[in-house]
Design a protein around this motif. Sequence first.
Motif, PDB file in Angstrom:
ATOM      1  N   GLN A  71       0.795  -1.249   0.000  1.00 42.13           N
ATOM      2  CA  GLN A  71       0.000   0.000   0.000  1.00 42.13           C
ATOM      3  C   GLN A  71       0.821   1.288   0.000  1.00 42.13           C
ATOM      4  O   GLN A  71       0.248   2.375   0.070  1.00 42.13           O
ATOM      5  CB  GLN A  71      -1.019   0.030   1.176  1.00 42.13           C
ATOM      6  CG  GLN A  71      -2.001  -1.116   1.175  1.00 42.13           C
ATOM      7  CD  GLN A  71      -2.814  -1.216  -0.124  1.00 42.13           C
ATOM      8  OE1 GLN A  71      -3.115  -0.231  -0.768  1.00 42.13           O
ATOM      9  NE2 GLN A  71      -3.173  -2.448  -0.497  1.00 42.13           N
ATOM     10  N   ARG A  72       2.141   1.195  -0.139  1.00 44.33           N
ATOM     11  CA  ARG A  72       2.966   2.410  -0.166  1.00 44.33           C
ATOM     12  C   ARG A  72       3.414   2.718  -1.600  1.00 44.33           C
ATOM     13  O   ARG A  72       3.359   1.859  -2.457  1.00 44.33           O
ATOM     14  CB  ARG A  72       4.199   2.235   0.722  1.00 44.33           C
ATOM     15  CG  ARG A  72       3.844   1.963   2.173  1.00 44.33           C
ATOM     16  CD  ARG A  72       5.088   1.615   2.960  1.00 44.33           C
ATOM     17  NE  ARG A  72       6.018   2.723   3.007  1.00 44.33           N
ATOM     18  CZ  ARG A  72       7.349   2.570   3.121  1.00 44.33           C
ATOM     19  NH1 ARG A  72       7.871   1.379   3.188  1.00 44.33           N
ATOM     20  NH2 ARG A  72       8.134   3.624   3.175  1.00 44.33           N
ATOM     21  N   TYR A  73       3.875   3.909  -1.815  1.00 40.56           N
ATOM     22  CA  TYR A  73       4.486   4.379  -3.067  1.00 40.56           C
ATOM     23  C   TYR A  73       3.490   4.709  -4.178  1.00 40.56           C
ATOM     24  O   TYR A  73       3.903   5.116  -5.248  1.00 40.56           O
ATOM     25  CB  TYR A  73       5.517   3.362  -3.625  1.00 40.56           C
ATOM     26  CG  TYR A  73       6.540   2.906  -2.616  1.00 40.56           C
ATOM     27  CD1 TYR A  73       7.587   3.738  -2.255  1.00 40.56           C
ATOM     28  CD2 TYR A  73       6.436   1.654  -2.014  1.00 40.56           C
ATOM     29  CE1 TYR A  73       8.520   3.334  -1.321  1.00 40.56           C
ATOM     30  CE2 TYR A  73       7.361   1.241  -1.079  1.00 40.56           C
ATOM     31  CZ  TYR A  73       8.398   2.076  -0.725  1.00 40.56           C
ATOM     32  OH  TYR A  73       9.325   1.679   0.197  1.00 40.56           O
ATOM     33  N   ARG A  74       2.192   4.530  -3.941  1.00 35.91           N
ATOM     34  CA  ARG A  74       1.227   4.804  -5.022  1.00 35.91           C
ATOM     35  C   ARG A  74       1.284   6.272  -5.447  1.00 35.91           C
ATOM     36  O   ARG A  74       0.947   6.616  -6.567  1.00 35.91           O
ATOM     37  CB  ARG A  74      -0.203   4.498  -4.562  1.00 35.91           C
ATOM     38  CG  ARG A  74      -0.490   3.022  -4.308  1.00 35.91           C
ATOM     39  CD  ARG A  74      -1.997   2.818  -4.174  1.00 35.91           C
ATOM     40  NE  ARG A  74      -2.349   1.572  -3.516  1.00 35.91           N
ATOM     41  CZ  ARG A  74      -2.451   0.394  -4.125  1.00 35.91           C
ATOM     42  NH1 ARG A  74      -2.197   0.290  -5.407  1.00 35.91           N
ATOM     43  NH2 ARG A  74      -2.808  -0.679  -3.450  1.00 35.91           N
ATOM     44  N   ASN A  75       1.660   7.145  -4.520  1.00 35.52           N
ATOM     45  CA  ASN A  75       1.640   8.581  -4.784  1.00 35.52           C
ATOM     46  C   ASN A  75       2.858   9.100  -5.547  1.00 35.52           C
ATOM     47  O   ASN A  75       2.892  10.277  -5.903  1.00 35.52           O
ATOM     48  CB  ASN A  75       1.494   9.352  -3.470  1.00 35.52           C
ATOM     49  CG  ASN A  75       2.544   8.963  -2.455  1.00 35.52           C
ATOM     50  OD1 ASN A  75       2.914   7.790  -2.366  1.00 35.52           O
ATOM     51  ND2 ASN A  75       3.034   9.914  -1.689  1.00 35.52           N
ATOM     52  N   LEU A  76       3.831   8.264  -5.842  1.00 35.83           N
ATOM     53  CA  LEU A  76       4.974   8.742  -6.633  1.00 35.83           C
ATOM     54  C   LEU A  76       4.502   9.066  -8.052  1.00 35.83           C
ATOM     55  O   LEU A  76       3.709   8.306  -8.625  1.00 35.83           O
ATOM     56  CB  LEU A  76       6.059   7.657  -6.713  1.00 35.83           C
ATOM     57  CG  LEU A  76       6.751   7.252  -5.418  1.00 35.83           C
ATOM     58  CD1 LEU A  76       7.786   6.160  -5.700  1.00 35.83           C
ATOM     59  CD2 LEU A  76       7.419   8.464  -4.779  1.00 35.83           C
ATOM     60  N   SER A  77       5.004  10.141  -8.608  1.00 33.73           N
ATOM     61  CA  SER A  77       4.550  10.495  -9.964  1.00 33.73           C
ATOM     62  C   SER A  77       5.389   9.807 -11.035  1.00 33.73           C
ATOM     63  O   SER A  77       5.036   9.813 -12.209  1.00 33.73           O
ATOM     64  CB  SER A  77       4.561  12.009 -10.155  1.00 33.73           C
ATOM     65  OG  SER A  77       5.820  12.511  -9.786  1.00 33.73           O
ATOM     66  N   CYS A  78       6.510   9.190 -10.624  1.00 36.50           N
ATOM     67  CA  CYS A  78       7.305   8.398 -11.572  1.00 36.50           C
ATOM     68  C   CYS A  78       7.059   6.909 -11.297  1.00 36.50           C
ATOM     69  O   CYS A  78       6.366   6.557 -10.337  1.00 36.50           O
ATOM     70  CB  CYS A  78       8.797   8.708 -11.388  1.00 36.50           C
ATOM     71  SG  CYS A  78       9.404   8.256  -9.751  1.00 36.50           S
ATOM     72  N   ILE A  79       7.637   6.052 -12.136  1.00 39.05           N
ATOM     73  CA  ILE A  79       7.586   4.598 -11.896  1.00 39.05           C
ATOM     74  C   ILE A  79       9.019   4.102 -11.811  1.00 39.05           C
ATOM     75  O   ILE A  79       9.850   4.433 -12.670  1.00 39.05           O
ATOM     76  CB  ILE A  79       6.836   3.870 -13.029  1.00 39.05           C
ATOM     77  CG1 ILE A  79       5.359   4.276 -13.034  1.00 39.05           C
ATOM     78  CG2 ILE A  79       6.979   2.346 -12.896  1.00 39.05           C
ATOM     79  CD1 ILE A  79       4.560   3.729 -14.202  1.00 39.05           C
ATOM     80  N   GLY A  80       9.309   3.325 -10.756  1.00 34.51           N
ATOM     81  CA  GLY A  80      10.682   2.845 -10.598  1.00 34.51           C
ATOM     82  C   GLY A  80      10.741   1.465  -9.973  1.00 34.51           C
ATOM     83  O   GLY A  80       9.741   0.957  -9.440  1.00 34.51           O
ATOM     84  N   ILE A  81      11.923   0.876 -10.045  1.00 40.72           N
ATOM     85  CA  ILE A  81      12.147  -0.458  -9.467  1.00 40.72           C
ATOM     86  C   ILE A  81      12.435  -0.289  -7.975  1.00 40.72           C
ATOM     87  O   ILE A  81      13.308   0.506  -7.589  1.00 40.72           O
ATOM     88  CB  ILE A  81      13.328  -1.161 -10.171  1.00 40.72           C
ATOM     89  CG1 ILE A  81      12.993  -1.355 -11.657  1.00 40.72           C
ATOM     90  CG2 ILE A  81      13.647  -2.500  -9.505  1.00 40.72           C
ATOM     91  CD1 ILE A  81      14.119  -1.936 -12.496  1.00 40.72           C
ATOM     92  N   LEU A  82      11.691  -1.039  -7.170  1.00 38.76           N
ATOM     93  CA  LEU A  82      11.856  -0.957  -5.719  1.00 38.76           C
ATOM     94  C   LEU A  82      13.129  -1.695  -5.303  1.00 38.76           C
ATOM     95  O   LEU A  82      13.401  -2.794  -5.791  1.00 38.76           O
ATOM     96  CB  LEU A  82      10.633  -1.589  -5.043  1.00 38.76           C
ATOM     97  CG  LEU A  82      10.498  -1.387  -3.541  1.00 38.76           C
ATOM     98  CD1 LEU A  82      10.308   0.094  -3.203  1.00 38.76           C
ATOM     99  CD2 LEU A  82       9.314  -2.191  -3.008  1.00 38.76           C
ATOM    100  N   LYS A  83      13.892  -1.078  -4.399  1.00 39.95           N
ATOM    101  CA  LYS A  83      15.108  -1.737  -3.904  1.00 39.95           C
ATOM    102  C   LYS A  83      14.735  -3.039  -3.201  1.00 39.95           C
ATOM    103  O   LYS A  83      13.859  -3.037  -2.326  1.00 39.95           O
ATOM    104  CB  LYS A  83      15.833  -0.825  -2.904  1.00 39.95           C
ATOM    105  CG  LYS A  83      16.567   0.328  -3.532  1.00 39.95           C
ATOM    106  CD  LYS A  83      17.287   1.141  -2.464  1.00 39.95           C
ATOM    107  CE  LYS A  83      18.021   2.302  -3.101  1.00 39.95           C
ATOM    108  NZ  LYS A  83      18.454   3.301  -2.116  1.00 39.95           N
TER     109      LYS A  83
END
Length: 188
Positions: free
Chosen positions: A161-173
């Motif tokens: 449920q986290r990171y939905r608000n990022l405006s970019c898309i990236g690979i999670l560490k």
Amino acid sequence: MTSDISKILFTADQIQAKVKELAEQIERDYRDKKPVLVGVLNGAFVFLADLMRHLDLDCAVDFVSWSSYGKDTSSSGVFRIMKDLETNVESKHVLIVEDIIDTGLTLHYLLDTIRARKPASVKVVALLDKPSRRRIEAKADYLGFQIPDAFVVGYGLDFAQRYRNLSCIGILKPEIYAGRGTPPDEIE
Ligand code: IMP
């Protein structure tokens, strides 16, 4: 939050340009139709909100939410509808809006369910596709980007449920989910 990302795959500008391009294709194909956009919750709500604002079409919006039974569901493909459509889609032009196609199971069973309701047509727009992870045939009619087999977040896509608000898309560490003992693609 971006410090939890190992690599940005698509910046906000790249995503917005792609969403506009997809909307232009959809608008051309649906010019004389009144499609019902069906967003798959939760991940697709950001994409759907941006996409529909680019569509100069007489369209309706509805949402479905799916959940899988138990731990084995991705292999058994047993899904439960948590939130069904409120729209009767019989004889309507349905456009399913997905954030990402991974194994393909969600889309495959959603298509089966919607087709059983006898729509005039049903097509799929997906922002992302991970074709290397496919377990069952599932294809988008309109696709944003193909991506490698990596767990991505942002622009509606989450981890726990986290990171939905990022405006970019990236690979999670990987270290972000390492301690949990479960790879993210097995987490609802
Ligand atoms: P599928 O049924 O395996 O195709 O899974 C589709 C759903 O899994 C998507 O709608 C997402 O909610 C989730 N998912 C798959 N891959 C990712 C990812 O890389 N990041 C976040 N969610 C993902």
